[in-house]
Scaffold this active site. Structure first.
Site, PDB file in Angstrom:
ATOM      1  N   PHE A   1     -38.386 -50.725 -43.927  1.00 52.31           N
ATOM      2  CA  PHE A   1     -39.028 -50.330 -42.671  1.00 52.31           C
ATOM      3  C   PHE A   1     -38.469 -48.955 -42.279  1.00 52.31           C
ATOM      4  O   PHE A   1     -37.253 -48.755 -42.292  1.00 52.31           O
ATOM      5  CB  PHE A   1     -38.692 -51.370 -41.606  1.00 52.31           C
ATOM      6  CG  PHE A   1     -39.488 -51.253 -40.350  1.00 52.31           C
ATOM      7  CD1 PHE A   1     -40.812 -51.659 -40.310  1.00 52.31           C
ATOM      8  CD2 PHE A   1     -38.915 -50.743 -39.187  1.00 52.31           C
ATOM      9  CE1 PHE A   1     -41.560 -51.563 -39.139  1.00 52.31           C
ATOM     10  CE2 PHE A   1     -39.650 -50.648 -38.010  1.00 52.31           C
ATOM     11  CZ  PHE A   1     -40.969 -51.053 -37.983  1.00 52.31           C
TER      12      PHE A   1
ATOM     13  N   ASP B   1     -31.576 -56.863 -43.782  1.00 57.77           N
ATOM     14  CA  ASP B   1     -32.428 -56.951 -42.608  1.00 57.77           C
ATOM     15  C   ASP B   1     -33.346 -58.157 -42.805  1.00 57.77           C
ATOM     16  O   ASP B   1     -34.104 -58.225 -43.783  1.00 57.77           O
ATOM     17  CB  ASP B   1     -33.235 -55.653 -42.450  1.00 57.77           C
ATOM     18  CG  ASP B   1     -34.003 -55.622 -41.135  1.00 57.77           C
ATOM     19  OD1 ASP B   1     -34.406 -56.707 -40.662  1.00 57.77           O
ATOM     20  OD2 ASP B   1     -34.209 -54.526 -40.596  1.00 57.77           O
TER      21      ASP B   1
ATOM     22  N   TYR C   1     -38.261 -61.385 -31.806  1.00 53.62           N
ATOM     23  CA  TYR C   1     -39.599 -61.394 -31.192  1.00 53.62           C
ATOM     24  C   TYR C   1     -40.701 -61.618 -32.227  1.00 53.62           C
ATOM     25  O   TYR C   1     -41.853 -61.741 -31.855  1.00 53.62           O
ATOM     26  CB  TYR C   1     -39.859 -60.104 -30.398  1.00 53.62           C
ATOM     27  CG  TYR C   1     -39.640 -58.824 -31.169  1.00 53.62           C
ATOM     28  CD1 TYR C   1     -40.607 -58.351 -32.042  1.00 53.62           C
ATOM     29  CD2 TYR C   1     -38.467 -58.094 -31.028  1.00 53.62           C
ATOM     30  CE1 TYR C   1     -40.399 -57.188 -32.764  1.00 53.62           C
ATOM     31  CE2 TYR C   1     -38.248 -56.933 -31.744  1.00 53.62           C
ATOM     32  CZ  TYR C   1     -39.219 -56.479 -32.608  1.00 53.62           C
ATOM     33  OH  TYR C   1     -39.005 -55.342 -33.330  1.00 53.62           O
ATOM     34  N   LYS C   2     -40.352 -61.669 -33.515  1.00 52.81           N
ATOM     35  CA  LYS C   2     -41.359 -61.934 -34.548  1.00 52.81           C
ATOM     36  C   LYS C   2     -41.459 -63.453 -34.734  1.00 52.81           C
ATOM     37  O   LYS C   2     -41.965 -64.140 -33.863  1.00 52.81           O
ATOM     38  CB  LYS C   2     -40.997 -61.176 -35.828  1.00 52.81           C
ATOM     39  CG  LYS C   2     -41.144 -59.651 -35.639  1.00 52.81           C
ATOM     40  CD  LYS C   2     -40.622 -58.817 -36.777  1.00 52.81           C
ATOM     41  CE  LYS C   2     -40.826 -57.332 -36.469  1.00 52.81           C
ATOM     42  NZ  LYS C   2     -40.012 -56.454 -37.286  1.00 52.81           N
TER      43      LYS C   2
ATOM     44  N   ARG D   1     -52.724 -56.864 -42.648  1.00 52.59           N
ATOM     45  CA  ARG D   1     -51.591 -57.781 -42.763  1.00 52.59           C
ATOM     46  C   ARG D   1     -51.832 -59.038 -41.939  1.00 52.59           C
ATOM     47  O   ARG D   1     -52.264 -58.968 -40.791  1.00 52.59           O
ATOM     48  CB  ARG D   1     -50.355 -57.035 -42.256  1.00 52.59           C
ATOM     49  CG  ARG D   1     -49.056 -57.734 -42.483  1.00 52.59           C
ATOM     50  CD  ARG D   1     -47.906 -56.815 -42.134  1.00 52.59           C
ATOM     51  NE  ARG D   1     -47.805 -56.610 -40.695  1.00 52.59           N
ATOM     52  CZ  ARG D   1     -46.666 -56.294 -40.067  1.00 52.59           C
ATOM     53  NH1 ARG D   1     -45.551 -56.127 -40.764  1.00 52.59           N
ATOM     54  NH2 ARG D   1     -46.636 -56.123 -38.762  1.00 52.59           N
TER      55      ARG D   1
HETATM   56  C1  LIG Z   1     -39.779 -55.042 -36.778  1.00 53.06           C
HETATM   57  C2  LIG Z   1     -38.721 -54.325 -37.563  1.00 53.06           C
HETATM   58  C3  LIG Z   1     -37.817 -53.440 -36.939  1.00 53.06           C
HETATM   59  C4  LIG Z   1     -37.977 -53.109 -35.475  1.00 53.06           C
HETATM   60  O1  LIG Z   1     -36.812 -52.655 -34.888  1.00 53.06           O
HETATM   61  P1  LIG Z   1     -36.674 -52.660 -33.287  1.00 53.06           P
HETATM   62  O2  LIG Z   1     -35.456 -51.857 -33.041  1.00 53.06           O
HETATM   63  O3  LIG Z   1     -36.562 -54.092 -32.863  1.00 53.06           O
HETATM   64  O4  LIG Z   1     -37.911 -52.042 -32.714  1.00 53.06           O
HETATM   65  C5  LIG Z   1     -36.813 -52.884 -37.706  1.00 53.06           C
HETATM   66  N1  LIG Z   1     -36.696 -53.162 -39.036  1.00 53.06           N
HETATM   67  C6  LIG Z   1     -37.561 -53.997 -39.667  1.00 53.06           C
HETATM   68  C7  LIG Z   1     -37.397 -54.275 -41.115  1.00 53.06           C
HETATM   69  C8  LIG Z   1     -38.600 -54.572 -38.952  1.00 53.06           C
HETATM   70  O5  LIG Z   1     -39.484 -55.361 -39.567  1.00 53.06           O
END
Ligand SMILES: *Cc1c(COP(=O)(O)O)cnc(C)c1O
Length: 411
Positions: free
Chosen positions: A127, A198, A223-224, A370
């Site tokens: 990400f 992660d 939150y996911k 997705r």
């Molecule tokens: C959703 C996601 C994030 C989001 O980070 P936030 O700081 O919570 O906005 C970061 N890394 C990955 C791999 C994600 O899927």
């Protein structure tokens, strides 16, 4: 070998009643929600749980709520309940901040534990925020620190003894491709490399065994798949063999050994508490607690089995009905997380048309549609219904309208 003393598994033993878990969510009528991998839906109990925190705790107790209502202990208490879902021992997970911040924190700590080495290895499927945070940390550190990225398939071969830290997202946010956590950790450790995982698309999506895989650090969001609501806090895990050696770079007062001594010098707190930074978001944690009450009635083996049934049926249905959509996820269910992605050059417009027809997924640039499968509330009827809508949208080119092609701020 005699199995007279099997170690008790961290998973709850009872079978998961998915009809019951689905009934615990407030899902809008007429919608098929396949985006719980991006924002989990509202647990029915959340509004009342948050209302009680606001009215009975904040409203009545005022500042005494930190002690009387146990607000100060919530990040670690709820951390333990998430820990069960990711194979973490009690006392190794704590909540707070956003995932991007937790990535930075874990990475900075891991680098400091491996002095003399300067290279972070990650992959191009990660990400972007994780890579941006690593890049920012490298710039702050200077002194020859470096972020190296390779293709996801090339990670294993790129683990070499010059690396300080391997930083990976287990499940690719675009395609759902899953790394082999235990195998990569074993190779990294054999070369003295620490690993930061992660779990954004793993926690609540697939079984994770952090302790069994001998993970060093892990971070993830709530939150996911964990349904804490928009802006819910992230979590961080540190292996117990490392916690006492970790020196948090984000050394905030709530990670201090004695925050209310107000010492001018920082001393890290005991265990995982030292990974806390500042004041925890109590209202958001209350919403998370309502979701964890549902998660407490599940076990990840059941969730995984149901997720595979749903994703297999979805792939089969879409491939039969929509020949112009190309599968972007691994075909082998063991090699993917709990999402399915398809490619199409008009992917954005197609997704807007699907949403207008009541099937909610999302779009990831440049061409990915997705769909997340979240067995706590996604049913086989949802899969069948979504496939029928997709077939119609594609067959009649319902996506081919100017208003579906104008990009919104959030895709
Ligand atoms: C959703 C996601 C994030 C989001 O980070 P936030 O700081 O919570 O906005 C970061 N890394 C990955 C791999 C994600 O899927």
């Amino acid at each position: 070998m005699k199995y007279t003393h099997m170690t008790p598994k961290v998973q709850a033993p009872m079978p998961t009643d998915f009809a019951k878990t689905r009934a615990a969510f407030a899902l809008p009528d007429g919608k098929i929600y396949l985006d719980g991998n991006s924002l989990g839906p509202l647990p029915r109990a959340a509004a009342d749980r948050v209302r009680r925190t606001i009215e009975e705790e904040w409203g009545q107790m005022l500042i005494t709520g930190w002690n009387k209502a146990g607000w100060m202990d919530l990040p670690a208490r709820l951390g333990d309940r998430i820990g069960r879902l990711i194979g973490a021992q009690p006392g190794t997970v704590v909540l707070g901040d956003t995932l991007s911040i937790k990535v930075y924190q874990a990475l900075a700590s891991a680098l400091e534990l491996n002095p003399g080495r300067k290279v972070i290895l990650s992959d191009t499927g990660n990400f972007p925020s994780d890579l941006y945070m690593a890049d920012g940390l490298v710039r702050t550190l200077g002194q020859g620190y470096e972020l190296r990225t390779v293709a996801p398939e090339a990670v294993e071969a790129a683990i070499t003894p010059d690396l300080a830290v391997l930083m990976l997202t287990e499940v690719d946010y675009r395609t759902g491709r899953k790394h082999d956590m235990a195998r990569l950790i074993a190779k990294a450790h054999s070369m003295g490399v620490l690993v930061v995982w992660d779990l954004a698309h793993s926690a609540g999506a697939i079984p994770v065994d952090l302790a069994g895989a001998d993970a060093d650090f892990a971070v993830g969001c709530t939150y996911k798949y964990l349904n804490s609501g928009p802006g819910g806090p992230a979590f961080i895990y540190v292996a117990p063999r490392l916690t006492d050696r970790v020196r948090p770079a984000l050394s905030g007062w709530l990670g201090h050994e004695s925050p209310f001594a107000f010492d001018l010098s920082y001393r890290p707190g005991s265990g995982i508490e030292r990974m806390r930074v500042g004041t925890p978001p109590i209202l958001q944690l209350a919403a998370l607690e309502a979701s964890l009450d549902i998660w407490d009635q599940t076990n990840m083996a059941d969730v995984r089995a149901r997720s595979i049934e749903l994703t297999e049926a979805f792939i089969k249905g879409v491939e039969a009905a929509c020949p112009t959509l190309a599968l972007a996820s691994p075909r082998d269910p063991e090699a993917r997380g709990s999402q399915v992605s398809f490619r199409h050059k008009e992917g954005y417009a197609i997704m807007q048309a699907l949403i207008a027809c009541g099937v909610i997924g999302d779009f990831r640039a440049p061409d990915i549609l997705r769909f997340g499968f979240t067995p706590l509330y996604t049913t086989m009827q949802d899969v069948t219904g979504a496939v029928a809508v997709m077939a119609e949208v594609m067959e009649k080119s319902l996506w081919d309208r100017p208003e579906y092609k104008a990009r919104a701020k959030v895709t």
